[in-house]
Enzyme design. Structure first.
Site, PDB file in Angstrom:
ATOM      1  N   ASP A 290       9.374  13.622  -2.487  1.00  0.00           N
ATOM      2  CA  ASP A 290      10.285  12.614  -3.017  1.00  0.00           C
ATOM      3  C   ASP A 290      10.781  12.967  -4.413  1.00  0.00           C
ATOM      4  O   ASP A 290      11.621  12.253  -4.966  1.00  0.00           O
ATOM      5  CB  ASP A 290       9.597  11.241  -3.026  1.00  0.00           C
TER       6      ASP A 290
ATOM      7  N   ASP B 186       0.615  -0.222   2.013  1.00  0.00           N
ATOM      8  CA  ASP B 186      -0.411   0.181   2.973  1.00  0.00           C
ATOM      9  C   ASP B 186      -1.240  -1.008   3.456  1.00  0.00           C
ATOM     10  O   ASP B 186      -1.434  -1.200   4.662  1.00  0.00           O
ATOM     11  CB  ASP B 186      -1.315   1.255   2.359  1.00  0.00           C
TER      12      ASP B 186
END
Length: 698
Positions: free
Chosen positions: A140, A446
């Site tokens: 990223d 998450d």
């Protein structure tokens, strides 16, 4: 033989010593009841000084009791798992499913390319058929330096993988192996290979580090691979097209190591980023990988790891498959969570980063109450769960079908067709980030994703093997640790205060005990209120001569002393039992206080400000490297404060406040020794003195 076919691939055992914990819990409960009987029967009158301070103390104690109840629920019924990999191999060796492994990185400065490729090579070297392994790196940071390092890793894998298999190397992280392994001088063949591989690794590492220092790719290097041409069109790391390169295509005949064995597929992806599009941080990167991998390899099992969380156990994939492929219970398993462990911890763990009690006791407690949470790394997923599919009792995985999946398109065709899957506009008007993939708009995507999976009917499993599956890098400064917990606590409370709260989303979907279990983490942020009250108000009242606790000669004091001693003694014993030291426990208590008064406070404050529209979400990456001075102080267990921070302002203010109040209290007692003032203020002086002692590093 037929009998063996019916045996399970894993077993579940209840924890030993549960009766001792239940007896301890009963003692604490009885002692707490006596404390509340005293408190309720001795409420100050309206005319008495300090009535409101006393009431605040009472409500703070109520909160602590509720939170103790929640942690007791978590620890009441821990379970532990054991796998039978030999049975798995006997039944399924020729029908093992493909495994897609996702490695995520976001910044080549904070997460150096050498560290990234060490993690990539460690997961490429799993003890598993290489033709069924596909490794995907999400960069990223859009860095050509990381891409260059991956190109070097793809070449080095031809040497490293056969070396690992030939000599059964553990761990399979290059840096860790050569740092800890002793050169096998007594074995000439192995010694020669060992020296050669180490020399080649050091050469590769030096080339990557030198290129990183230059912060650019030379013309000579750029000619080595067509992928470097992609960076001609990169405006910045936040404004560039999709860059996707299949560095090793496991289907091709040339994808062989030096011994002629097939290599795992290796893919490097930098998804498209444009200023006008929100890229959703790690969750967006993971979702792009899910889509891209579905086109290239489409394996039924996905493992995701952070770039600093390397494989420490080459058998982890087979361990995970023992749960997924179990004939009786495997079909309901959605994800397998391995513990988060660290390799750079010091003996006494100055920043309380080991998480030993959490990983060794509380996560098994999660498992016993319905299933562990997803913690973002070291987790094996069933692909269907990440695609939004709900569990059905009629669902049955067809492993033989999955094991025969093949893609006919050429490497170049796959690279071009997959780029659109990682484009900014692909998710527009779709369910990605909502019903499909990892959830968006939460800093702990998450945990939120794991809750949703469980509410869809999938079961999660916590597996903690004797040899840790993954090892990472713990924070090496106080600020890193506090900032990390600030992000976690803010995101957790965000979940609790939203429609995804386990009591709302999980109503009649997951067990009540699992809903309560989640509160242990989701309510971290709110712990700051009661803790700050206890740290500030009793000390100020001591300074002003207002007594908030009973006299030391009062017989009711026995209940207070009993609960304090039993609770702290059990905490110490528990910490030491799971591998800690007395000094490590004391450091853990200090960090418990620091996190509650700073990390959790700012986490709660930031959540409130975001709800009011004053700030926006941000994902802070914890640095994985430290300069030599910081590393040296960390190894010496000297607390490192690093740069300035509002968190340190709070810590320093609280430390100074308690020091002044402690001196004032002692002065009052000494000046009035004949009137026995000490009996009235003994517990407050003790509390204030304890806070002064715990703040000595400040």
């Amino acid at each position: 033989m037929a009998k063996d076919e019916n045996l399970p691939l894993f077993t579940t055992k209840l924890a030993k010593g549960r009766i001792l914990f239940q007896f301890y819990s009963l003692l604490i409960f009885v002692g707490t009841c006596f404390i509340f009987v005293y408190r309720l029967s001795h409420i100050p009158t309206k005319e008495e000084t300090g009535r409101w301070a006393w009431m605040g103390l009472f409500f703070s104690k109520l909160w602590f009791c509720f939170y103790w109840f929640v942690t007791t629920v978590v620890r009441w019924n821990p379970v532990y798992r054991n796998t039978f990999k030999d049975r798995l191999s006997h039944r399924y060796e020729k029908a093992l499913p493909g495994i897609d492994i996702f490695v995520c990185t976001a910044d080549p400065v904070i997460e150096p390319p050498v560290m990234v490729i060490n993690t990539v090579l460690s997961v490429m070297a799993y003890d598993y058929p290489p033709e069924k392994l596909s490794v995907y790196l999400s960069d990223d940071g859009g860095s050509e330096l990381t891409f260059y390092a991956m190109l070097e890793a793809s070449s080095f894998s031809k040497i490293w993988l056969p070396f690992c298999k030939k000599f059964k190397v553990e761990p399979r992280l290059l840096e860790a192996y050569f740092r800890t392994a002793v050169e096998p001088l007594g074995e000439p063949v192995k010694a020669k290979d060992w020296s050669t591989v180490k020399m080649l690794y050091e050469d590769m590492k030096k080339r990557i580090e030198n290129t990183t220092k230059l912060d650019r790719i030379s013309e000579e290097i750029s000619k080595e691979h067509k992928g470097f041409k992609e960076w001609i069109f990169v405006a910045s790391r936040r404004d560039h097209q999709t860059i996707l390169q299949i560095l090793i295509d496991g289907r091709e005949s040339k994808a062989m190591d030096i011994q002629g064995q097939t290599l795992p597929t290796l893919v490097c992806l930098s998804r498209e980023k444009r200023p006008q599009y929100h890229h959703h941080f790690k969750a967006g990167a993971m979702n792009a990988l899910i889509r891209v991998s579905s086109r290239i390899s489409n394996s039924p099992i996905i493992l995701n790891v952070d770039c600093d969380m390397y494989s420490n156990n080459s058998m982890s994939v087979r361990d995970a498959l023992c749960f997924f492929m179990d004939e009786e219970k495997g079909n309901e398993v959605g994800f397998i969570q391995f513990p988060q462990a660290f390799e750079n911890l010091t003996k006494n763990d100055v920043y309380g980063s080991s998480l030993n009690v959490l990983m060794e006791l509380e996560m098994p407690g999660f498992d016993g109450n319905g299933g562990p949470c997803y913690i973002g790394t070291g987790c094996f997923h069933r692909r269907e769960t990440l695609s939004g599919q709900k569990y059905s009792k009629i669902y049955k995985a067809d492993w033989k079908r999955w094991s025969n999946i093949s893609v006919d398109d050429s490497t170049s065709v796959l690279e071009e067709t997959c780029k659109v899957l990682a484009s900014c506009s692909y998710e527009e008007n779709t369910q990605w980030g909502k019903e499909m993939g990892l959830k968006y708009d939460c800093t702990v995507e998450d945990v939120l994703t794991g809750i949703v999976m469980q509410c869809r009917g999938w079961r999660s499993i916590y597996f903690n093997p004797e040899r840790k599956g993954f090892l990472g890098v713990a924070p090496t400064t106080l600020l890193q640790s506090l900032v990390q917990h600030k992000r976690w606590s803010e995101g957790d409370f965000h979940i609790f205060a939203s429609r995804h709260c386990p009591f709302v989303l999980g109503y009649k979907r997951i067990p009540l005990k699992l809903q309560l279990t989640y509160c242990m983490n989701l309510l971290w942020a709110t712990n700051c209120l009661a803790t700050l009250y206890y740290v500030i108000v009793p000390s100020l009242c001591l300074f002003r001569g207002i007594s908030l606790f009973l006299e030391i000669t009062n017989s009711w004091v026995l209940a207070f002393v009993f609960v304090i001693i039993v609770h702290r003694a059990y905490s110490l014993g528990e910490f030491v039992w799971f591998g800690g030291t007395f000094k490590g426990w004391w450091n853990d208590q200090r960090m418990w206080l620091y996190k509650r008064t700073t990390s959790y406070f700012f986490g709660l404050l930031d959540y409130i400000l975001k709800r009011l529209g004053f700030t926006n979400s941000a994902f802070v990456i914890t640095t994985k490297v430290a300069d030599d001075d910081v590393s040296q102080r960390y190894e010496q267990e000297v607390m490192e404060f690093g740069t300035s921070s509002p968190m340190f302002t709070i810590l320093a203010t609280l430390a100074l406040l308690n020091a002044i109040c402690f001196v004032s209290g002692l002065k009052r007692v000494i000046a009035n020794v004949e009137t026995l003032v000490w009996e009235q203020f003994a517990l407050q002086i003790l509390l204030c003195g304890l806070l002064v002692f715990i703040n000595l590093p400040i």
